[in-house]
Write an enzyme that holds these catalytic residues in place. Sequence first.
Site, short mmCIF file in Angstrom:
data_model
loop_
_atom_site.label_atom_id
_atom_site.label_comp_id
_atom_site.label_asym_id
_atom_site.label_seq_id
_atom_site.Cartn_x
_atom_site.Cartn_y
_atom_site.Cartn_z
N LYS A 75 46.02 36.50 22.13
CA LYS A 75 45.24 36.53 23.36
C LYS A 75 44.28 35.35 23.37
O LYS A 75 43.71 35.01 22.32
CB LYS A 75 44.47 37.86 23.43
CG LYS A 75 43.69 38.08 24.71
CD LYS A 75 43.03 39.47 24.69
CE LYS A 75 42.21 39.73 25.95
NZ LYS A 75 41.59 41.07 25.95
N SER A 150 42.54 43.85 30.11
CA SER A 150 42.56 42.41 30.28
C SER A 150 43.65 41.71 29.46
O SER A 150 43.98 40.57 29.74
CB SER A 150 41.20 41.84 29.89
OG SER A 150 40.94 42.04 28.52
N SER A 174 41.20 47.31 26.99
CA SER A 174 42.02 46.12 27.23
C SER A 174 43.26 45.95 26.37
O SER A 174 44.10 45.12 26.67
CB SER A 174 41.17 44.86 27.11
OG SER A 174 40.51 44.66 28.32
N1 GLN Z 1 38.73 46.85 32.16
C1 GLN Z 1 37.52 46.95 31.44
C2 GLN Z 1 36.55 45.92 31.97
O1 GLN Z 1 36.85 45.30 32.91
C3 GLN Z 1 37.75 46.77 29.98
C4 GLN Z 1 38.03 45.38 29.60
C5 GLN Z 1 38.23 45.18 28.13
O2 GLN Z 1 38.50 46.12 27.39
N2 GLN Z 1 38.06 43.95 27.71
O3 GLN Z 1 35.49 45.72 31.46
#
Ligand code: GLN
Length: 486
Positions: A75, A150, A174
């Site tokens: 990532k 994400s 994420s």
């Molecule tokens: N979707 C969540 C957010 O927007 C979690 C994102 C993540 O785990 N990096 O913060």
Amino acid sequence: MELYQHTVQEIGEMLARREVTAREVLASSAERIGRVENKIQAFITLTLEEAEKTARDLEARDEIGGLAGIPCGIKDNLCTRGVRTTCASEMLENFVPPYDATAVKRLKSAGAVVVGKLNMDEFAMGSSTENSGFFPTHNPWDLTRVPGGSSGGAAAAVAAGEVYYALASDTGGSIRQPASFCGVVGMKPTYGLVSRFGLVAFASSLDQVGPITRTVTDCALVMNAICGHDSMDSTSLKVPVPDYTKDIQEGIKGLRIGFPREYFQKGVDRGVKDTIMEALFKFEELGAVVEETSLPHSEYALPTYYIIAPSEASSNLARFDGVRYGYRDRYAQDTAEMFSSTRARGFGPEVIRRVMLGTYALSSGYYEAYYLKALKVRRLIKEDFDRAFEQYDILISPTTTSTAFRIGEKAEDLLTMYMLDMLTIPVSLAGIPSISIPGGFLNNLPVGLQLMGPPLSERTLLKAAYAFEQATGYHLRTPVLEVYGT
Ligand code: GLN
């Protein structure tokens, strides 16, 4: 069967038996990337030339076996030495770190062949990868749909067979949510079990690095390589790391499983609920004792997260000011304007929103009312889990409230987008481990099943996940990407 279709475990064994060479394995992945990447768009940066060199070096040194010689993706918020690390942000478009994140370094010393950096929501803020500052990634099961976020690039690349596994990060879901949307396995380890050194910080008290793989055994194999204490991360746990593959086949007779009723209530699609309920019968068939339980403060998890995560983000992202890192607006008239216009142009709308939210919650006069209150509620959420784990070995729920939605469908509706993580966020706030595995299918789209356990219960989670995976065979279903055989 082509090489890229094998699991990490299988290809590792084939490499160890010298049935294939690291370069042949890489060639198969590279060819797959060449055929499907224009449809999926999982990668921000491809490093196939370096990968070729790594494969050749490994062969020359005869270092094959385990993870050695197996292609993977990283990532793009994990620092990779000499390879640009963008966080999918224009702010860091040309940032080339001089060092590797610890988890990346550990994979490399295990002989991993890194083929590229994977797309994500900008600075890991989002649930669909639509917030990437560059382009959206497409879900291999249906190209009109999002892969989740994400870590959407990571989950999509693994599901599409472009890489055997990926390394990603999870702050509020994420790893697990995109794994769920793409029908693969994603684990968020106990907070502190994997070093965060070299992971670009979003919300430091929540961020964790973890694997995305096609099978539970593969997840265990990657965990073996990345877990363990690191003096470069002050929150890193000093605990012995077991072999996560050991006894994974032991079975789950007598395992006590609770399913929290709050995770099957309003906001969760009927079809998703039914699929996971059916999965619970499977666990009973496998010898587990399954009962309903309650995590009463669950409804406060989302608002708590959206105070704590943006607060930490506003502080962590203060370093991107045009002076120390990345993009700078060169046309500003003075220093103050340079700071503000750099940040206004370098960050996308969601990042700006989070920074503003966080700055507000931390500002004097509001700190006690918002941030401090959120910390107290966070403790209550953690205590809910502590109580549940007095009675149950693990808890099970859907990973997400729905299956993958269409690209653009929720872009304007922030609240619905935020609510998608309702079922993954409590685990992050509590710092406990959890894994998402394929739990069934709805209209040909994968449904994720989430297993949660007390701190450092990764082995139990993997054992239970493995038993379910083997009994259902859902992991054997793969998306069809090449209808005409091209
Ligand atoms: N979707 C969540 C957010 O927007 C979690 C994102 C993540 O785990 N990096 O913060």
